[in-house]
Design a protein around this motif. Structure first.
Motif, PDB file in Angstrom:
ATOM      1  N   ARG A  92      48.224  53.698  39.693  1.00 22.28           N
ATOM      2  CA  ARG A  92      48.369  52.249  39.885  1.00 22.28           C
ATOM      3  C   ARG A  92      49.344  51.982  41.020  1.00 22.28           C
ATOM      4  O   ARG A  92      50.417  52.571  41.066  1.00 22.28           O
ATOM      5  CB  ARG A  92      48.937  51.594  38.624  1.00 22.28           C
ATOM      6  CG  ARG A  92      48.074  51.771  37.411  1.00 22.28           C
ATOM      7  CD  ARG A  92      48.894  51.501  36.157  1.00 22.28           C
ATOM      8  NE  ARG A  92      48.172  52.009  34.998  1.00 22.28           N
ATOM      9  CZ  ARG A  92      47.746  51.242  34.005  1.00 22.28           C
ATOM     10  NH1 ARG A  92      48.002  49.958  34.009  1.00 22.28           N
ATOM     11  NH2 ARG A  92      47.088  51.767  33.011  1.00 22.28           N
ATOM     12  N   PHE A 131      45.618  60.751  45.295  1.00 27.17           N
ATOM     13  CA  PHE A 131      45.494  59.284  45.235  1.00 27.17           C
ATOM     14  C   PHE A 131      46.858  58.609  45.381  1.00 27.17           C
ATOM     15  O   PHE A 131      46.972  57.544  45.992  1.00 27.17           O
ATOM     16  CB  PHE A 131      44.804  58.843  43.946  1.00 27.17           C
ATOM     17  CG  PHE A 131      43.306  58.908  44.014  1.00 27.17           C
ATOM     18  CD1 PHE A 131      42.593  58.097  44.885  1.00 27.17           C
ATOM     19  CD2 PHE A 131      42.602  59.785  43.216  1.00 27.17           C
ATOM     20  CE1 PHE A 131      41.213  58.155  44.960  1.00 27.17           C
ATOM     21  CE2 PHE A 131      41.216  59.862  43.274  1.00 27.17           C
ATOM     22  CZ  PHE A 131      40.527  59.045  44.159  1.00 27.17           C
ATOM     23  N   GLN A 148      46.535  47.458  42.609  1.00 26.77           N
ATOM     24  CA  GLN A 148      45.255  48.106  42.328  1.00 26.77           C
ATOM     25  C   GLN A 148      45.439  49.259  41.352  1.00 26.77           C
ATOM     26  O   GLN A 148      46.523  49.808  41.205  1.00 26.77           O
ATOM     27  CB  GLN A 148      44.566  48.594  43.587  1.00 26.77           C
ATOM     28  CG  GLN A 148      45.075  49.887  44.148  1.00 26.77           C
ATOM     29  CD  GLN A 148      44.177  50.408  45.271  1.00 26.77           C
ATOM     30  OE1 GLN A 148      43.245  49.757  45.719  1.00 26.77           O
ATOM     31  NE2 GLN A 148      44.464  51.595  45.733  1.00 26.77           N
ATOM     32  N   TRP A 149      44.334  49.597  40.699  1.00 30.03           N
ATOM     33  CA  TRP A 149      44.307  50.651  39.688  1.00 30.03           C
ATOM     34  C   TRP A 149      43.120  51.553  39.991  1.00 30.03           C
ATOM     35  O   TRP A 149      41.985  51.096  40.080  1.00 30.03           O
ATOM     36  CB  TRP A 149      44.153  50.006  38.324  1.00 30.03           C
ATOM     37  CG  TRP A 149      44.159  50.910  37.132  1.00 30.03           C
ATOM     38  CD1 TRP A 149      44.531  52.220  37.066  1.00 30.03           C
ATOM     39  CD2 TRP A 149      43.782  50.538  35.808  1.00 30.03           C
ATOM     40  NE1 TRP A 149      44.420  52.681  35.775  1.00 30.03           N
ATOM     41  CE2 TRP A 149      43.954  51.661  34.981  1.00 30.03           C
ATOM     42  CE3 TRP A 149      43.313  49.370  35.230  1.00 30.03           C
ATOM     43  CZ2 TRP A 149      43.681  51.662  33.629  1.00 30.03           C
ATOM     44  CZ3 TRP A 149      43.044  49.366  33.877  1.00 30.03           C
ATOM     45  CH2 TRP A 149      43.230  50.486  33.091  1.00 30.03           C
ATOM     46  N   ILE A 150      43.377  52.841  40.177  1.00 31.69           N
ATOM     47  CA  ILE A 150      42.316  53.825  40.393  1.00 31.69           C
ATOM     48  C   ILE A 150      42.303  54.760  39.192  1.00 31.69           C
ATOM     49  O   ILE A 150      43.330  55.321  38.831  1.00 31.69           O
ATOM     50  CB  ILE A 150      42.542  54.631  41.681  1.00 31.69           C
ATOM     51  CG1 ILE A 150      42.488  53.704  42.893  1.00 31.69           C
ATOM     52  CG2 ILE A 150      41.531  55.763  41.803  1.00 31.69           C
ATOM     53  CD1 ILE A 150      42.871  54.357  44.189  1.00 31.69           C
ATOM     54  N   GLN A 151      41.131  54.909  38.597  1.00 33.20           N
ATOM     55  CA  GLN A 151      40.949  55.823  37.481  1.00 33.20           C
ATOM     56  C   GLN A 151      39.849  56.813  37.828  1.00 33.20           C
ATOM     57  O   GLN A 151      38.829  56.428  38.405  1.00 33.20           O
ATOM     58  CB  GLN A 151      40.513  55.082  36.213  1.00 33.20           C
ATOM     59  CG  GLN A 151      41.566  54.214  35.604  1.00 33.20           C
ATOM     60  CD  GLN A 151      41.049  53.596  34.321  1.00 33.20           C
ATOM     61  OE1 GLN A 151      40.023  52.940  34.321  1.00 33.20           O
ATOM     62  NE2 GLN A 151      41.756  53.827  33.249  1.00 33.20           N
ATOM     63  N   ALA A 162      34.633  57.583  38.982  1.00 32.67           N
ATOM     64  CA  ALA A 162      35.814  56.951  39.566  1.00 32.67           C
ATOM     65  C   ALA A 162      35.640  55.437  39.545  1.00 32.67           C
ATOM     66  O   ALA A 162      34.542  54.923  39.764  1.00 32.67           O
ATOM     67  CB  ALA A 162      36.021  57.435  40.991  1.00 32.67           C
ATOM     68  N   GLU A 163      36.729  54.750  39.280  1.00 30.70           N
ATOM     69  CA  GLU A 163      36.705  53.286  39.232  1.00 30.70           C
ATOM     70  C   GLU A 163      37.954  52.752  39.912  1.00 30.70           C
ATOM     71  O   GLU A 163      39.041  53.304  39.762  1.00 30.70           O
ATOM     72  CB  GLU A 163      36.679  52.821  37.772  1.00 30.70           C
ATOM     73  CG  GLU A 163      36.659  51.328  37.607  1.00 30.70           C
ATOM     74  CD  GLU A 163      36.695  50.893  36.144  1.00 30.70           C
ATOM     75  OE1 GLU A 163      36.887  49.703  35.907  1.00 30.70           O
ATOM     76  OE2 GLU A 163      36.545  51.748  35.258  1.00 30.70           O
ATOM     77  N   ARG A 164      37.804  51.675  40.681  1.00 27.82           N
ATOM     78  CA  ARG A 164      38.926  51.030  41.361  1.00 27.82           C
ATOM     79  C   ARG A 164      38.940  49.565  40.980  1.00 27.82           C
ATOM     80  O   ARG A 164      37.912  48.891  41.040  1.00 27.82           O
ATOM     81  CB  ARG A 164      38.774  51.173  42.869  1.00 27.82           C
ATOM     82  CG  ARG A 164      39.862  50.498  43.657  1.00 27.82           C
ATOM     83  CD  ARG A 164      39.647  50.797  45.145  1.00 27.82           C
ATOM     84  NE  ARG A 164      40.560  50.057  45.965  1.00 27.82           N
ATOM     85  CZ  ARG A 164      40.240  48.989  46.682  1.00 27.82           C
ATOM     86  NH1 ARG A 164      38.998  48.532  46.665  1.00 27.82           N
ATOM     87  NH2 ARG A 164      41.126  48.373  47.413  1.00 27.82           N
ATOM     88  N   GLN A 166      41.143  45.967  41.676  1.00 27.70           N
ATOM     89  CA  GLN A 166      42.150  45.348  42.517  1.00 27.70           C
ATOM     90  C   GLN A 166      42.354  43.907  42.072  1.00 27.70           C
ATOM     91  O   GLN A 166      41.386  43.202  41.757  1.00 27.70           O
ATOM     92  CB  GLN A 166      41.714  45.402  43.977  1.00 27.70           C
ATOM     93  CG  GLN A 166      42.816  45.051  44.931  1.00 27.70           C
ATOM     94  CD  GLN A 166      42.551  45.583  46.331  1.00 27.70           C
ATOM     95  OE1 GLN A 166      41.580  46.278  46.585  1.00 27.70           O
ATOM     96  NE2 GLN A 166      43.438  45.259  47.249  1.00 27.70           N
TER      97      GLN A 166
END
Length: 198
Positions: A92, A131, A148-151, A162-164, A166
């Motif tokens: 995050r 990341f 933003q959050w990247i998983q 993968a998911e982003r 914002q």
């Protein structure tokens, strides 16, 4: 950290010490605080950026509250491994007052390893570090203007998902933490007394 030119002296050090050394190679002035987060408050509230990679979801939430109360940008990193090559990465980038806080981005679930751990901690942490480094570079270049959050879910039958996410705009006034952005010591105390969001 291998993808980012980890050196032999990084081996055996804590994640935060190795990451601080890595960021120093890019010209960042860093202070590695490998201790209980409660002991680091005085350092954190005067920082220009918080980079957090604790092994405890409660510590992640605590640092999320600190980031909001003292209006310090945060790169929060979570990772875990599980059975049969499963893994999960959660990075995050939180810009307090710019679209949402750590909690607005989504649940701060567990980043603890599972009881049966056969996945590779090295590969999962390398993805997480990559990341996080990208988030740092984007912040330094002025390219990151919203939280933003990247998983990355590595448990998809040998593949990954993968998911982003914002968040743009003004902070959510329905969020207790967003209402306290920049309120410093008084806000931090109120948030702790009101119990941190989970």
């Amino acid at each position: 950290l291998n993808a980012h030119r980890a050196l032999p002296e990084d081996l055996g050090d804590s994640k935060v010490t190795a990451m601080a050394r890595l960021l120093g190679r890019y010209g960042a002035k860093t202070v590695a605080l490998n201790r209980r987060v409660e002991e680091a408050i005085d350092w954190i509230k005067h920082a220009q950026l918080i980079l957090s990679w604790p092994d405890n979801p409660n510590a992640r939430r605590f640092v999320g509250v600190l980031s909001a109360a003292y209006a310090v940008p945060l790169i929060d990193i979570g990772s875990r491994v599980g059975p049969a090559g499963a893994g999960f990465v959660d990075v995050r980038t939180v810009l307090p007052g710019s679209g949402g806080c750590f909690f607005c981005l989504g649940g701060a679930g567990s980043n603890e390893t599972t009881a049966v751990r056969t996945g590779s901690l090295l590969s999962v942490n390398s993805i997480a570090a990559g990341f996080a480094m990208l988030a740092f570079e984007n912040l330094m270049a002025g390219l990151q203007t919203a939280s933003q959050w990247i998983q990355v879910d590595l448990s998809r039958n040998g593949g990954f998902l993968a998911e982003r996410r914002q968040l743009r705009g003004t902070p959510t006034r329905d969020c207790q933490v967003c209402r306290e952005v920049g309120g410093a010591d008084a806000a931090f105390t109120r948030l702790l007394q009101g119990h941190m969001p989970g």
